[in-house]
Design a protein around this motif. Structure first.
Motif, PDB file in Angstrom:
ATOM      1  N   TYR A 200       0.839  -1.229  -0.038  1.00 55.43           N
ATOM      2  CA  TYR A 200      -0.173   0.162  -0.116  1.00 55.43           C
ATOM      3  C   TYR A 200       0.825   1.083  -0.001  1.00 55.43           C
ATOM      4  CZ  TYR A 200      -2.872   3.707   1.615  1.00 55.43           C
ATOM      5  OH  TYR A 200      -3.560   4.996   1.843  1.00 55.43           O
ATOM      6  N   ASN A 201       1.989   1.330   0.882  1.00 56.00           N
ATOM      7  CA  ASN A 201       2.837   2.444   0.937  1.00 56.00           C
ATOM      8  C   ASN A 201       3.545   2.651  -0.471  1.00 56.00           C
ATOM      9  OD1 ASN A 201       2.182   2.946   3.576  1.00 56.00           O
ATOM     10  ND2 ASN A 201       3.689   1.617   4.424  1.00 56.00           N
ATOM     11  N   LYS A 202       4.020   1.601  -0.882  1.00 53.13           N
ATOM     12  CA  LYS A 202       4.838   1.514  -2.199  1.00 53.13           C
ATOM     13  C   LYS A 202       4.135   2.073  -3.353  1.00 53.13           C
ATOM     14  CE  LYS A 202       7.439   0.473  -5.862  1.00 53.13           C
ATOM     15  NZ  LYS A 202       8.443   1.311  -6.240  1.00 53.13           N
ATOM     16  N   LEU A 203       2.609   1.474  -3.375  1.00 52.59           N
ATOM     17  CA  LEU A 203       1.825   1.792  -4.584  1.00 52.59           C
ATOM     18  C   LEU A 203       1.265   3.338  -4.339  1.00 52.59           C
ATOM     19  CD1 LEU A 203      -0.102  -1.688  -4.945  1.00 52.59           C
ATOM     20  CD2 LEU A 203       1.572  -0.869  -6.315  1.00 52.59           C
ATOM     21  N   SER A 204       1.166   3.628  -3.079  1.00 52.44           N
ATOM     22  CA  SER A 204       0.378   4.928  -2.948  1.00 52.44           C
ATOM     23  C   SER A 204       1.536   5.957  -3.361  1.00 52.44           C
ATOM     24  CB  SER A 204       0.054   5.126  -1.543  1.00 52.44           C
ATOM     25  OG  SER A 204      -0.944   4.599  -1.118  1.00 52.44           O
ATOM     26  N   ALA A 205       2.786   5.734  -3.315  1.00 55.17           N
ATOM     27  CA  ALA A 205       3.924   6.549  -3.559  1.00 55.17           C
ATOM     28  C   ALA A 205       4.036   6.647  -5.137  1.00 55.17           C
ATOM     29  CB  ALA A 205       5.184   5.991  -2.897  1.00 55.17           C
ATOM     30  N   ASP A 206       4.005   5.429  -5.720  1.00 60.12           N
ATOM     31  CA  ASP A 206       3.800   5.360  -7.323  1.00 60.12           C
ATOM     32  C   ASP A 206       2.836   6.335  -7.785  1.00 60.12           C
ATOM     33  OD1 ASP A 206       6.058   3.969  -7.027  1.00 60.12           O
ATOM     34  OD2 ASP A 206       5.140   1.901  -7.570  1.00 60.12           O
ATOM     35  N   ALA A 207       1.390   6.022  -7.208  1.00 61.20           N
ATOM     36  CA  ALA A 207       0.311   6.728  -7.757  1.00 61.20           C
ATOM     37  C   ALA A 207       0.545   8.148  -7.489  1.00 61.20           C
ATOM     38  CB  ALA A 207      -0.799   6.106  -7.199  1.00 61.20           C
ATOM     39  N   ASP A 208       1.098   8.693  -6.485  1.00 65.07           N
ATOM     40  CA  ASP A 208       1.414  10.025  -6.268  1.00 65.07           C
ATOM     41  C   ASP A 208       2.214  10.722  -7.250  1.00 65.07           C
ATOM     42  OD1 ASP A 208      -0.463  10.241  -4.079  1.00 65.07           O
ATOM     43  OD2 ASP A 208       1.002  10.005  -2.601  1.00 65.07           O
ATOM     44  N   ARG A 209       3.467  10.009  -7.547  1.00 65.35           N
ATOM     45  CA  ARG A 209       4.457  10.227  -8.778  1.00 65.35           C
ATOM     46  C   ARG A 209       3.889  10.526  -9.947  1.00 65.35           C
ATOM     47  NH1 ARG A 209       8.137   7.413  -5.348  1.00 65.35           N
ATOM     48  NH2 ARG A 209       7.651   5.430  -6.533  1.00 65.35           N
ATOM     49  N   ILE A 210       3.143   9.560 -10.320  1.00 62.71           N
ATOM     50  CA  ILE A 210       2.167   9.487 -11.716  1.00 62.71           C
ATOM     51  C   ILE A 210       1.212  10.604 -11.832  1.00 62.71           C
ATOM     52  CG2 ILE A 210       0.817   8.339 -13.241  1.00 62.71           C
ATOM     53  CD1 ILE A 210       2.044   5.761 -12.247  1.00 62.71           C
ATOM     54  N   ALA A 211       0.415  10.894 -10.727  1.00 59.41           N
ATOM     55  CA  ALA A 211      -0.456  12.074 -10.442  1.00 59.41           C
ATOM     56  C   ALA A 211       0.292  13.506 -10.541  1.00 59.41           C
ATOM     57  CB  ALA A 211      -1.271  11.797  -9.217  1.00 59.41           C
ATOM     58  N   SER A 212       1.468  13.483  -9.907  1.00 56.32           N
ATOM     59  CA  SER A 212       2.281  14.680  -9.920  1.00 56.32           C
ATOM     60  C   SER A 212       2.842  15.018 -11.509  1.00 56.32           C
ATOM     61  CB  SER A 212       3.530  14.574  -9.008  1.00 56.32           C
ATOM     62  OG  SER A 212       2.953  14.426  -7.846  1.00 56.32           O
ATOM     63  N   GLY A 213       3.167  13.797 -12.158  1.00 57.91           N
ATOM     64  CA  GLY A 213       3.512  13.965 -13.596  1.00 57.91           C
ATOM     65  C   GLY A 213       2.226  14.534 -14.467  1.00 57.91           C
ATOM     66  N   HIS A 214       0.957  13.984 -14.319  1.00 57.38           N
ATOM     67  CA  HIS A 214      -0.172  14.617 -14.687  1.00 57.38           C
ATOM     68  C   HIS A 214      -0.431  16.152 -14.498  1.00 57.38           C
ATOM     69  CE1 HIS A 214      -2.089  10.307 -14.639  1.00 57.38           C
ATOM     70  NE2 HIS A 214      -0.948  10.463 -15.786  1.00 57.38           N
ATOM     71  N   GLU A 215      -0.253  16.332 -13.388  1.00 58.59           N
ATOM     72  CA  GLU A 215      -0.663  17.824 -13.049  1.00 58.59           C
ATOM     73  C   GLU A 215       0.734  18.733 -13.602  1.00 58.59           C
ATOM     74  OE1 GLU A 215      -0.555  17.926  -8.765  1.00 58.59           O
ATOM     75  OE2 GLU A 215      -2.441  17.098  -8.616  1.00 58.59           O
ATOM     76  N   ALA A 216       1.899  18.220 -13.554  1.00 54.88           N
ATOM     77  CA  ALA A 216       2.812  18.943 -14.344  1.00 54.88           C
ATOM     78  C   ALA A 216       2.646  19.229 -15.845  1.00 54.88           C
ATOM     79  CB  ALA A 216       4.401  18.272 -14.103  1.00 54.88           C
ATOM     80  N   PHE A 217       2.349  18.131 -16.410  1.00 57.93           N
ATOM     81  CA  PHE A 217       1.842  18.241 -17.867  1.00 57.93           C
ATOM     82  C   PHE A 217       0.799  19.347 -18.169  1.00 57.93           C
ATOM     83  CE2 PHE A 217      -0.895  16.889 -21.130  1.00 57.93           C
ATOM     84  CZ  PHE A 217      -0.258  17.368 -22.236  1.00 57.93           C
ATOM     85  N   ALA A 218      -0.271  19.266 -17.100  1.00 59.48           N
ATOM     86  CA  ALA A 218      -1.395  19.962 -17.339  1.00 59.48           C
ATOM     87  C   ALA A 218      -0.873  21.559 -17.286  1.00 59.48           C
ATOM     88  CB  ALA A 218      -2.581  19.782 -16.342  1.00 59.48           C
ATOM     89  N   ASP A 219      -0.031  21.878 -16.324  1.00 59.58           N
ATOM     90  CA  ASP A 219       0.668  23.367 -16.010  1.00 59.58           C
ATOM     91  C   ASP A 219       1.303  23.700 -17.229  1.00 59.58           C
ATOM     92  OD1 ASP A 219      -0.640  23.309 -13.737  1.00 59.58           O
ATOM     93  OD2 ASP A 219       1.361  22.808 -12.390  1.00 59.58           O
ATOM     94  N   GLU A 220       2.127  22.760 -18.016  1.00 54.50           N
ATOM     95  CA  GLU A 220       2.831  22.940 -19.037  1.00 54.50           C
ATOM     96  C   GLU A 220       2.026  23.452 -20.442  1.00 54.50           C
ATOM     97  OE1 GLU A 220       5.343  19.712 -19.367  1.00 54.50           O
ATOM     98  OE2 GLU A 220       6.752  20.458 -17.857  1.00 54.50           O
ATOM     99  N   PHE A 221       1.065  22.472 -20.344  1.00 60.27           N
ATOM    100  CA  PHE A 221       0.113  22.729 -21.382  1.00 60.27           C
ATOM    101  C   PHE A 221      -0.705  24.087 -21.329  1.00 60.27           C
ATOM    102  CE2 PHE A 221      -3.914  21.376 -23.678  1.00 60.27           C
ATOM    103  CZ  PHE A 221      -3.445  21.567 -24.994  1.00 60.27           C
ATOM    104  N   SER A 222      -1.037  24.348 -20.150  1.00 57.43           N
ATOM    105  CA  SER A 222      -1.805  25.542 -19.974  1.00 57.43           C
ATOM    106  C   SER A 222      -0.959  26.653 -19.942  1.00 57.43           C
ATOM    107  CB  SER A 222      -2.312  25.558 -18.427  1.00 57.43           C
ATOM    108  OG  SER A 222      -3.294  24.607 -18.131  1.00 57.43           O
ATOM    109  N   THR A 223       0.451  26.737 -19.951  1.00 65.23           N
ATOM    110  CA  THR A 223       1.445  27.877 -20.174  1.00 65.23           C
ATOM    111  C   THR A 223       1.599  27.915 -21.646  1.00 65.23           C
ATOM    112  OG1 THR A 223       2.580  27.381 -18.163  1.00 65.23           O
ATOM    113  CG2 THR A 223       3.733  28.519 -19.806  1.00 65.23           C
ATOM    114  N   ILE A 224       1.488  26.982 -22.536  1.00 63.32           N
ATOM    115  CA  ILE A 224       1.613  26.934 -23.765  1.00 63.32           C
ATOM    116  C   ILE A 224       0.478  27.694 -24.536  1.00 63.32           C
ATOM    117  CG2 ILE A 224       1.846  25.647 -25.971  1.00 63.32           C
ATOM    118  CD1 ILE A 224       3.411  23.431 -24.529  1.00 63.32           C
ATOM    119  N   LEU A 225      -0.724  27.107 -23.783  1.00 63.47           N
ATOM    120  CA  LEU A 225      -1.995  27.845 -24.516  1.00 63.47           C
ATOM    121  C   LEU A 225      -2.148  29.408 -24.105  1.00 63.47           C
ATOM    122  CD1 LEU A 225      -4.748  25.156 -24.072  1.00 63.47           C
ATOM    123  CD2 LEU A 225      -3.368  25.658 -26.102  1.00 63.47           C
TER     124      LEU A 225
END
Length: 231
Positions: A200-225
């Protein structure tokens, strides 16, 4: 007398299967519940490892396409209405709202940036829900399985003492089987809980890292637009 007791105890089958079948119905139900929880937990763990690996590969492939210099409209047209990964779905949500925000004369409707960001936030929330689906079960198993096993142990020891009182005999051959049956429930509870907590601890950390990547991409995409809007 001691040699006779040891001889009787040695004749008792202490295998896990034999202890299970000799246990009372309550202890059996506890054991079955813990075994089912353990198997279901491992199924979730394996599924999550596979899903997260696929999600990372899809994100890497989309990042290469997104930053390849190809126009965003062409990337969106190539993805079409069937995006295959989380990053593509977030990108599609933003691009769909981007196109809807244009009037027929090519001008943008007021508030386009806020709507695009909200569209991507909704897509990110859906992806995060998928990433975390099933982890709650692991957390529940990790928190409750030891106590469920302890309940089975307490119930089994209670019945063991009742059998001792009825037999009015405290020989090892009388005491040991009941105690062993009761302790199996605790062992199964720990067997279910320990992997559940670790993964649970391992997978939660992995999920948080993937979710952080999604948010970072959305921020970069918003900046481009936003840059295109300002231009």
């Amino acid at each position: 007398m001691e040699a006779e007791a040891i001889g009787l105890a040695s004749e008792v089958d202490f295998s896990v299967t034999a202890l299970f079948w000799r246990a009372t119905i309550v202890v059996k139900l506890v054991m079955l519940m813990l075994i089912a929880a353990s198997f279901w937990g491992w199924a979730i763990i394996i599924q999550k490892f596979v899903n997260y690996r696929v999600a990372r590969r899809q994100a890497e492939a989309f990042d290469r396409a997104f930053w390849s210099g190809e126009p965003l409209d062409e990337v969106f047209d190539r993805i079409g209405g069937n995006p295959s990964g989380a990053s593509e779905r977030i990108f599609s949500a933003g691009m769909t709202e981007w196109r809807r925000s244009h009037r027929e004369d090519g001008q943008l409707i007021a508030g386009a940036t806020a709507r695009i960001e909200r569209s991507m936030d909704v897509a990110i929330a859906k992806e995060d829900e998928k990433l975390n689906y099933g982890l709650g079960f692991l957390a529940t198993v990790g928190a409750t399985a030891p106590f469920i096993g302890l309940f089975g142990t307490v119930w089994g020891i209670k019945n063991a003492f009742e059998e001792i009182a009825i037999a009015q005999n405290t020989n090892l051959a009388v005491v040991a089987p009941g105690i062993a049956e009761a302790l199996v429930a605790t062992a199964l509870g720990l067997l279910a809980a320990i992997p559940a907590v670790i993964f649970y601890n391992k997978l939660s950390a992995d999920a948080d890292r993937i979710a952080s990547g999604h948010e970072a991409f959305a921020d970069e995409f918003s900046t481009i637009l936003s840059r295109q809007l300002d231009a």
